[in-house]
Design a protein around this motif. Structure first.
Motif, short mmCIF file in Angstrom:
data_model
loop_
_atom_site.label_atom_id
_atom_site.label_comp_id
_atom_site.label_asym_id
_atom_site.label_seq_id
_atom_site.Cartn_x
_atom_site.Cartn_y
_atom_site.Cartn_z
N THR A 208 107.65 3.47 50.04
CA THR A 208 106.69 3.73 51.12
C THR A 208 107.42 4.02 52.42
OG1 THR A 208 105.02 2.32 50.08
CG2 THR A 208 104.77 2.77 52.43
N ARG A 388 94.51 -1.17 53.26
CA ARG A 388 94.40 0.27 53.44
C ARG A 388 93.13 0.65 54.20
NH1 ARG A 388 98.92 -1.29 51.07
NH2 ARG A 388 99.40 -0.45 49.00
N LEU A 437 98.46 7.29 49.53
CA LEU A 437 98.60 6.11 48.69
C LEU A 437 97.25 5.46 48.41
CD1 LEU A 437 100.49 4.22 47.19
CD2 LEU A 437 100.80 2.93 49.33
N GLU A 441 95.32 4.75 44.73
CA GLU A 441 94.87 3.44 44.30
C GLU A 441 93.37 3.36 44.04
OE1 GLU A 441 98.28 0.82 46.65
OE2 GLU A 441 96.30 1.13 47.55
N GLU A 540 102.85 5.57 42.21
CA GLU A 540 103.41 5.62 43.55
C GLU A 540 104.36 6.79 43.67
OE1 GLU A 540 105.45 2.66 46.81
OE2 GLU A 540 104.60 1.87 44.96
N GLN A 544 103.49 10.12 46.13
CA GLN A 544 104.37 10.53 47.19
C GLN A 544 104.98 11.90 46.92
OE1 GLN A 544 106.52 7.73 49.28
NE2 GLN A 544 105.59 5.98 48.29
#
Length: 551
Positions: A208, A388, A437, A441, A540, A544
């Motif tokens: 991250t 988030r 992200l 999720e 993840e 990204q």
């Protein structure tokens, strides 16, 4: 950094200075209201509005009134006066235009007279570039999966330098747009693949922060644009200097090895082992990982995943309609798409309009880029501490309130306006940095790639629309801010209905994803813990890989 340089280069390259119609002959005297001069260059400092006109007297005695897109010849030219009530003959600007070169010696607008009835051509420069960004991300993202990250990075980095230099030597507007379009394609591919490259070499715990570093250096590229724009005022020299600034990255790319992830996917196990051994030496690891162990663990994860849920192992091909399979998921998809679109729209509206805020336009753009650096740190910390959704909502609504606040600031308060715009860019930047992200999720494994990919496409649509939104300043100076504020407020309110994902296991089926929004406990009970960490590693990395499409 090199992509940030080219993405925002047009803010100074395609600027339109003050201008008036040309005149047929040599001027003897110039009159502007109560001020007189011997040349038009002395008048530009007094020019305050596009509705003004300049009166010139030629050496042959003719007196002309010069507007921006037309010129009038006075029928009776007895004495030189600014106000004239007699008859006038109106002519088009067949002798070209006269431009104010006190700030910019040359721009693409002055080079090819992209004003008046050709003004729309100048307004297409940035949208066509962003269209190339959209297409390039799709094309080179696919090629990188087929040929490898290393080769595509080599090609796009070299192509970015070559096309960047070629833009400076284009001979007309159309060749300029075509070469810039190609530059946008390779720049977009460069950014996409470089991001994938970084994520495939960085461990999950630091990934991250690594992604935010890539964002931060993109912002530094914007700061480089401001610096070069301040030092170089001729557009083609400015373009060459910007392209030369990217040259060190071209040389660096040739030293990079292929990623072990791609080598493993191509079953090139020996090459992957060599890269892993090199990584182990650099990190002083005495017992490096063996490819055979990685492969066996991967097979175990896949087997446990199939045993945990039959739906996960289904060979059913999913499509975009699965993102609207029921009301809960459909509402979630619409909200996520709006967040992606609004984030990109706000990012580029604040960036592109920074040169029109008043004061020093070079300092404005520099500050707009600099303000991104702390915003990504805030995003990383807040999304891990507050969650988030709880980070996204306040920053979206804050950006909407800032847009409204700017409308009530008097135009004479330049410093306050600039600070407010920086705050707006900061708040929209936080939301822009964490949405990828959060999207990953919110959706189950079976449609996660579709969700992130479709969100990225909406993001690119926002980047294409943003330049047109900025051009609405000619209709009303606050129109771009009004549109961004409305979108930010709408998406901020809709985000309240999204579930929080902080600390929650990733879902695998649409049923689990639907229940996540209704019952916080059902998701964790249904998700097999045996492969949730492996899934997190995969998604993840996947999420990204696509964050570069945001820009």
């Amino acid at each position: 950094m090199s992509c940030g340089i080219h993405y925002l280069a047009s803010v100074f390259m395609a600027v339109t200075p003050n201008f008036v119609c040309g005149f047929p002959g040599n001027v003897s005297s110039v009159l502007f209201h109560n001020s007189s001069a011997s040349s038009i260059e002395d008048i530009w400092t007094l020019w305050t509005s596009t509705e003004n006109y300049i009166v010139v007297q030629l050496e042959n005695g003719e007196i002309w009134e010069l507007d921006q897109c037309s010129r009038s010849k006075r029928e009776v030219s007895l004495d030189l006066a600014y106000e004239y009530k007699g008859n006038k003959s109106v002519f088009p600007c067949s002798d070209g235009f006269l431009y104010d070169d006190t700030k910019w010696k040359s721009t693409v607008v002055t080079q090819w007279d992209l004003v008046c009835d050709r003004e729309w051509l100048a307004k297409l420069i940035q949208p066509t570039f962003m269209l190339g960004v959209l297409i390039g991300a799709v094309i080179f993202g696919d090629i990188a999966d087929r040929l490898g990250r290393q080769r595509v990075i080599w090609f796009t980095s070299a192509g970015q330098f070559v096309f960047g230099i070629a833009v400076a030597f284009t001979f007309d507007y159309y060749s300029f747009v075509v070469v810039r379009f190609l530059l946008a394609m390779v720049s977009s591919g460069y950014l996409v693949v470089a991001f994938v490259y970084v994520t495939e070499f960085v461990g999950i715990k630091a990934r991250t922060w690594a992604s935010m570093h890539v964002h931060a250096f993109f912002a530094m590229g914007i700061m480089v644009v401001a610096l070069v724009g301040f030092l170089v005022r001729t557009w083609w020299v400015y373009q060459i200097f910007l392209s030369i600034a990217t040259l060190p990255f071209v040389f660096c790319c040739w030293m990079l090895p292929e990623t072990p992830f791609w080598l493993l996917s191509e079953e090139r196990y020996e090459d992957a082992q060599k890269v892993i051994d090199t990584m182990a030496r650099w990190n002083k690891v005495s017992t490096p990982c063996k490819v055979s162990e990685l492969c066996s663990v991967q097979q175990d994860d896949l087997s446990s995943g199939r045993m945990g849920d039959d739906d996960t192992s289904s060979t059913k091909k999913h499509n975009i309609l699965d993102l609207f399979c029921n009301w809960q998921i459909a509402r979630r998809t619409i909200t996520v798409w709006l967040i992606w679109f609004t984030g990109s729209l706000g990012y580029y509206v604040f960036s592109l309009s920074s040169v029109s805020l008043g004061g020093n336009e070079y300092l404005n753009l520099f500050l707009i880029g600099a303000v991104e650096l702390p915003c990504y740190i805030i995003a990383c910390v807040a999304m891990d501490k507050l969650g988030r959704r709880n980070t996204l909502i306040p920053f979206l609504i804050l950006s909407a309130l800032i847009c409204v606040l700017i409308m009530f600031i008097p135009q004479d308060f330049n410093i306050l306006i600039i600070l407010a715009n920086m705050a707006g860019k900061f708040s929209i930047g936080v939301a822009f940095g964490l949405i990828y992200l959060y999207t990953a999720e919110l959706y189950p494994t079976i449609v996660r790639s579709l969700a992130v990919g479709s969100g990225s496409m909406m993001c690119r649509v926002g980047s294409v629309v943003a330049p047109f939104c900025v051009y609405l300043r000619s209709v009303w100076i606050f129109m771009p801010l009004l549109l961004v504020g409305i979108m930010a407020l709408l998406t901020g309110i809709l985000t309240i209905m999204l579930p929080e994902t902080l600390g929650k296991p990733l879902t695998n089926t649409l049923v689990e994803a639907t229940e996540m929004g209704r019952n916080k406990k059902s998701c964790s009970e249904k998700t097999p813990p045996a492969h949730s960490d492996a899934a997190l590693e995969k998604i993840e990395m996947f999420g990204q890989e696509r964050i570069s499409a945001d820009k």
